[in-house]
Design an enzyme around this catalytic site. Structure first.
Site, PDB file in Angstrom:
ATOM      1  N   ASP A   9      17.995   5.402 -15.062  1.00  0.00           N
ATOM      2  CA  ASP A   9      18.293   6.693 -15.711  1.00  0.00           C
ATOM      3  C   ASP A   9      18.299   8.008 -14.220  1.00  0.00           C
ATOM      4  O   ASP A   9      17.361   7.313 -13.547  1.00  0.00           O
ATOM      5  CB  ASP A   9      17.568   7.131 -16.738  1.00  0.00           C
ATOM      6  CG  ASP A   9      17.704   8.168 -17.402  1.00  0.00           C
ATOM      7  OD1 ASP A   9      18.764   8.397 -17.440  1.00  0.00           O
ATOM      8  OD2 ASP A   9      17.261   8.744 -18.155  1.00  0.00           O
ATOM      9  N   ASP A  11      17.162  11.668 -15.593  1.00  0.00           N
ATOM     10  CA  ASP A  11      16.162  12.691 -15.996  1.00  0.00           C
ATOM     11  C   ASP A  11      14.762  12.315 -16.205  1.00  0.00           C
ATOM     12  O   ASP A  11      15.271  10.958 -17.436  1.00  0.00           O
ATOM     13  CB  ASP A  11      16.464  13.375 -16.861  1.00  0.00           C
ATOM     14  CG  ASP A  11      17.732  14.470 -15.727  1.00  0.00           C
ATOM     15  OD1 ASP A  11      16.686  15.774 -15.327  1.00  0.00           O
ATOM     16  OD2 ASP A  11      18.965  14.346 -16.095  1.00  0.00           O
ATOM     17  N   ASP A 161      14.054   6.210 -19.726  1.00  0.00           N
ATOM     18  CA  ASP A 161      12.737   6.775 -20.877  1.00  0.00           C
ATOM     19  C   ASP A 161      13.424   7.052 -21.558  1.00  0.00           C
ATOM     20  O   ASP A 161      12.328   7.351 -22.340  1.00  0.00           O
ATOM     21  CB  ASP A 161      12.144   7.711 -19.669  1.00  0.00           C
ATOM     22  CG  ASP A 161      13.611   9.132 -19.512  1.00  0.00           C
ATOM     23  OD1 ASP A 161      15.234   9.383 -19.991  1.00  0.00           O
ATOM     24  OD2 ASP A 161      12.994  10.285 -20.128  1.00  0.00           O
TER      25      ASP A 161
END
Length: 211
Positions: A9, A11, A161
């Site tokens: 991922d 961001d 996250d």
């Protein structure tokens, strides 16, 4: 060691953009009809799943694609300000040196990601970048990557996250490493039962070697 394809991922996992995303979201709150996020609420939201956050915010699901597009546009003006998560660059370099193939799947725009990677001398580390326009569309993108790259699910590991990263990876039948340095808290990530839960980028190396 068997070569792995490690999909990240962007961001909150590679780029430290969480504060900027919250600031942009608050500026757009009135336009898109949801509540602004106070610092106290942000601490609360970190313990929510992605679906719980949407429900809590009160935003119409039909407005989400338009909100995502607007956020991407706003991020473009700030991309030169963002820094990599401390320690992630060193971990990425070592992962590549070990023979792993690295890629990115993100809700951010491909242009934003490419600009960030170039500014921070990370662009040579990634074999591919795929961008999706929906909040919960990562499973489809993961499956497309597996098909286009002719990858077996057991060769692939996703690193993210947020709870939606775990959810998408499980649906795609690939292993997932949840990281605690991004948006969601350790507690809510743990409840989603990722294959691995780590607290700093240096732990990526050992976990992936033992996958």
């Amino acid at each position: 060691m068997t070569q792995k394809v490690i999909i990240f991922d962007f961001d909150g996992t590679i780029a430290d953009t969480v504060d900027a995303l919250v600031s942009i979201a608050n500026r757009l709150a009135q336009e898109f009809g949801y509540i602004q996020i106070t610092p106290e609420e942000l601490a609360l939201l970190r313990n929510f799943t992605s679906r719980e956050i949407i429900k809590y915010s009160g935003i119409s699901v039909f407005k989400i694609p338009f909100l995502v597009k607007k956020v991407k546009s706003e991020l473009k003006n700030k991309i030169h300000e963002f820094k990599p998560i401390p320690g992630i660059k060193e971990a990425l370099i070592e992962l590549q040196n070990d023979g792993n193939r690295l890629g990115i799947i993100t809700s951010n725009s491909k242009d934003n990601v490419r600009d960030f990677l170039q500014i921070n001398d990370l662009d040579s580390l990634f074999e591919f970048i795929y961008s999706g326009v929906t909040i919960f569309g990562k499973t489809t993108i993961i499956n497309n990557v597996l098909r286009q790259k002719q990858l077996k699910p057991q060769e692939v590991i996703y690193v993210g996250d947020e709870t939606r990263d775990i959810e998408a990876s499980k649906k795609a039948n690939i292993k997932v490493i949840a990281v605690t340095w991004g948006f969601n808290s350790q507690e809510v990530l743990s409840k989603q039962n990722p294959n691995f839960l780590i607290y700093q980028p240096s732990q990526l190396l050992e976990v992936i070697k033992n996958c």
